[in-house]
Scaffold this motif. Structure first.
Motif, mmCIF file in Angstrom:
data_model
loop_
_atom_site.group_PDB
_atom_site.id
_atom_site.type_symbol
_atom_site.label_atom_id
_atom_site.label_comp_id
_atom_site.label_asym_id
_atom_site.label_seq_id
_atom_site.Cartn_x
_atom_site.Cartn_y
_atom_site.Cartn_z
ATOM 1 N N ARG A 185 0.893 -1.076 -0.075
ATOM 2 C CA ARG A 185 0.067 -0.039 0.097
ATOM 3 C C ARG A 185 0.835 1.267 -0.043
ATOM 4 O O ARG A 185 0.576 2.209 -0.737
ATOM 5 C CB ARG A 185 -1.038 0.153 1.280
ATOM 6 N N PHE A 186 1.971 1.177 0.976
ATOM 7 C CA PHE A 186 2.939 2.311 0.683
ATOM 8 C C PHE A 186 3.560 2.560 -0.523
ATOM 9 O O PHE A 186 3.599 3.896 -0.932
ATOM 10 C CB PHE A 186 4.053 2.234 1.771
ATOM 11 N N GLY A 187 3.815 1.759 -1.354
ATOM 12 C CA GLY A 187 4.088 1.756 -2.607
ATOM 13 C C GLY A 187 3.060 2.468 -3.542
ATOM 14 O O GLY A 187 3.192 3.243 -4.443
ATOM 15 N N GLN A 188 1.723 2.095 -3.161
ATOM 16 C CA GLN A 188 0.892 2.737 -4.198
ATOM 17 C C GLN A 188 0.435 4.140 -3.849
ATOM 18 O O GLN A 188 0.139 5.046 -4.738
ATOM 19 C CB GLN A 188 -0.453 1.799 -3.849
ATOM 20 N N TRP A 189 1.002 4.582 -2.741
ATOM 21 C CA TRP A 189 0.723 5.827 -2.160
ATOM 22 C C TRP A 189 2.068 6.529 -2.378
ATOM 23 O O TRP A 189 2.043 7.913 -2.047
ATOM 24 C CB TRP A 189 0.492 5.989 -0.593
ATOM 25 N N GLY A 190 3.031 6.066 -3.207
ATOM 26 C CA GLY A 190 4.315 6.770 -3.185
ATOM 27 C C GLY A 190 4.981 6.915 -2.101
ATOM 28 O O GLY A 190 5.980 7.982 -2.042
#
Length: 307
Positions: A185-190
């Motif tokens: 999820r952190f990857g999706q949020w940048g």
């Protein structure tokens, strides 16, 4: 709107505000779940807490996150009374490294339910406290011998954040964990998130393996710049090594297993030297998936160790 899952401690928040780095603030997490071979991540958290003087910053309402029926905490009964309870918790503490650099440590029980709510709450924590990098460590069972150097896979939300090392994996599908869902999820949020997966010999996966924690902290040090001294684990690592050597000496079956793994390891190095360096052998995706499933079955009690 702040997450109802989190309770803040004003004194701890103020303490963090007073010492927080102007840039590069780190939040490290280690959760007690079923994906931690050799208790690598748990030992990292235990070591950090013992070396520092933790200050409580926030706590999660674990009652909303834990399925007590599927993962029952242990209690101790003595003669005619209950004398101890391994009380579930999930806490965020302010700690310091060996050079007094402050960082945050999230530790406790991995949530069984409400993963998305938990991940959103961690994001809110990082935003409120100015965290720029989230780090985690855990162990995974691997078909590798304890007589060869420990290795680790480092994965994260951006290739720019990862060590400059060749990829050792293809594609593999394994059961999810709250820790890895958070990275996803952190990857999706940048947002910046990195996890270190130490390769623990599969026959040692069910027992504490301090060497794995030491390896994890070495990698975490390189990534974060924190000074995570592992000296305090030297005695535990030496005792673990003595016990492994004793058991191997007394069991021809164990000796045969270790010898076979050593031969596979060395053959792998001979084949791959010059292509990916000497980072140790890894099984195929199919072999990894099979070994991982076996580890999880043992954790759930479906399969006895050594089966």
């Amino acid at each position: 709107m702040e997450s109802p899952l989190v309770t803040w401690y004003p004194e701890g928040v103020a303490a963090w505000a007073a010492v927080a780095p102007q840039e590069g603030a780190v939040l490290m997490h280690s959760l007690r779940g079923f994906i931690d071979a050799g208790r690598a991540g748990a030992l990292v958290a235990q070591h950090i807490l013992e070396e520092a003087e933790p200050v409580r910053v926030a706590s999660f309402d674990i009652d909303q996150l834990l399925d007590y029926r599927s993962r029952r905490p242990e209690m101790t009964f003595s003669v005619n009374e209950w004398t101890a309870y391994d009380e579930p918790h999930l806490d965020l503490d302010l700690v310091t490294d060996a050079e007094a650099t402050p960082f945050l440590l999230l530790h406790g029980f991995e949530p069984d339910v409400r993963w998305e709510g938990y991940v959103r709450a961690v994001r809110q924590i990082t935003e409120r406290l100015g965290v720029e990098l989230v780090l985690g460590a855990y162990g995974i069972p691997m078909a590798a011998p304890h007589t060869r150097p420990l290795t680790a896979t480092v994965h994260g939300t951006s290739q720019d954040l990862l060590p400059d090392a060749p990829s050792l994996f293809g594609t593999v599908t394994v059961p999810a964990s709250a820790q890895n869902v958070m990275e996803y999820r952190f990857g999706q949020w940048g947002l910046a998130a990195i996890n270190v997966a130490v390769h623990v010999p599969h026959y040692l996966a069910q027992s504490p393996y301090p060497q794995a924690a030491q390896k994890a902290m070495e990698v975490l040090e390189d990534i974060s710049g924190l000074a995570l001294s592992t000296d305090a684990l030297d005695d535990e690592a030496a005792r673990a090594q003595e016990e492994i050597t004793r058991q191997a000496t007394e069991s021809q079956e164990v000796q045969a297993l270790v010898t076979q793994l050593e031969e596979q390891y060395d053959a792998y190095l001979d084949q791959r030297e010059g292509a990916i360096g000497l980072d140790g052998p890894l099984p195929s995706a199919e072999e990894l998936g099979a070994e991982f499933e076996r580890f999880l079955q043992q954790q759930r009690g479906d399969t006895p160790p050594g089966a």
